[in-house]
Design an enzyme around this catalytic site. Sequence first.
Site, PDB file in Angstrom:
ATOM      1  N   ARG A 253     -10.434  10.750   1.706  1.00 61.37           N
ATOM      2  CA  ARG A 253     -10.380  11.520   2.951  1.00 61.37           C
ATOM      3  C   ARG A 253     -11.730  12.176   3.236  1.00 61.37           C
ATOM      4  O   ARG A 253     -12.168  12.255   4.378  1.00 61.37           O
ATOM      5  CB  ARG A 253      -9.272  12.574   2.871  1.00 61.37           C
TER       6      ARG A 253
ATOM      7  N   LYS B 185      -2.352  -1.556  -3.540  1.00 52.39           N
ATOM      8  CA  LYS B 185      -3.155  -0.333  -3.502  1.00 52.39           C
ATOM      9  C   LYS B 185      -2.220   0.869  -3.589  1.00 52.39           C
ATOM     10  O   LYS B 185      -1.250   0.926  -2.825  1.00 52.39           O
ATOM     11  CB  LYS B 185      -3.971  -0.290  -2.200  1.00 52.39           C
TER      12      LYS B 185
ATOM     13  N   LYS C 215       0.861  -1.184   0.000  1.00 50.31           N
ATOM     14  CA  LYS C 215       0.000   0.000   0.000  1.00 50.31           C
ATOM     15  C   LYS C 215       0.898   1.234   0.000  1.00 50.31           C
ATOM     16  O   LYS C 215       1.692   1.436   0.915  1.00 50.31           O
ATOM     17  CB  LYS C 215      -0.919   0.008   1.215  1.00 50.31           C
TER      18      LYS C 215
ATOM     19  N   ARG D 241       1.063  10.041   5.575  1.00 51.81           N
ATOM     20  CA  ARG D 241       1.290   8.732   6.192  1.00 51.81           C
ATOM     21  C   ARG D 241       2.557   8.073   5.651  1.00 51.81           C
ATOM     22  O   ARG D 241       2.670   6.855   5.576  1.00 51.81           O
ATOM     23  CB  ARG D 241       0.075   7.832   5.939  1.00 51.81           C
TER      24      ARG D 241
END
Length: 327
Positions: free
Chosen positions: A207, A249, A197, A218
């Site tokens: 979001r 992802k 990811k 992140r």
Amino acid sequence: MTFPTQRPRRLRTTPAMRRLTAETRLAPAELILPAFIREGLTEPNPITSMPGVVQHTTDTLKRAAAEAVELGLGGIMLFGIPETRDAEGTASLDPEGVLNKAIRDVRAEVGDDLVIMSDVCLDEFTDHGHCGVLDADGYVDNDRTVEIYARMAVAQAEAGAHMLGPSGMMDGQIAAIRSALDDAGHVTTSVIAYAAKYASAFYGPFREAVDSQLTGDRRTYQMDAGNRTEALHEVELDLAEGADIIMVKPAMSYLDIVADVAAMSPVPVSAYQISGEYAMIEAAAANGWIDRRAAITESVLGIRRAGAHTVLTYWAAELAGWLKETQ
């Protein structure tokens, strides 16, 4: 006349010929519908950056799940948005919390006719928006977070989820969840690992979808966009820890990663066509710049062609309806 001696165009002459010789096809069972439920809603709430997608109420979520069964979709991935958040994301563990209740409601509605998947992550539940709890320096504490994930996983399994999706990219999360599930007697509950990811710019609309409280990014736990070999290392770790399915992802900007993983994985591979990918196609189609239906179909077909066995896409239900039309 001897030139050309080979004529591949012979297999493209008619729609029937192209169908006969197609190497990759789409089927509803390969599609997974991500769905959001927000606590406290009395009507579904449209997500402005994702036209056609909503935050569901209990009733509309159950209807969406029932429709997914009718369309022959492979699964539904549930995300919950609570009314109250805190630093530890404690609402994620509440048996009556929005996500655990939604799992029970959907399981009661569709039983085993649809694979019910649920998100094991804290980002929707924390008041700071990160996928885990923070230490004194504001750094996500990996091991404390993994302990919470293990408890979340058991709670979601007890609520009726068939498959759990740990999406936080914490080290050791799959092993901890597998151990906790087995210890609690949920040996048949499977795990779809968000193994590769990436920290992507294309998550923006998501979001809004989960009313994220995040400031910053992140990047200390999600993968760097430039890294390819690292993805295989992450996949190998999750496989060793007991992942039943591997996920990449995002999908469309990472088709090389999908192909790499598909070439080496002994378990099924999934890919998530994320919110920004959805929003771009919808925006271009709304402006008349592309053919919406053709672009949607081609985008998902490309993910399948790269090697994904299943695709999470917000168009799952609509695309399945089109596929049924052409059968």
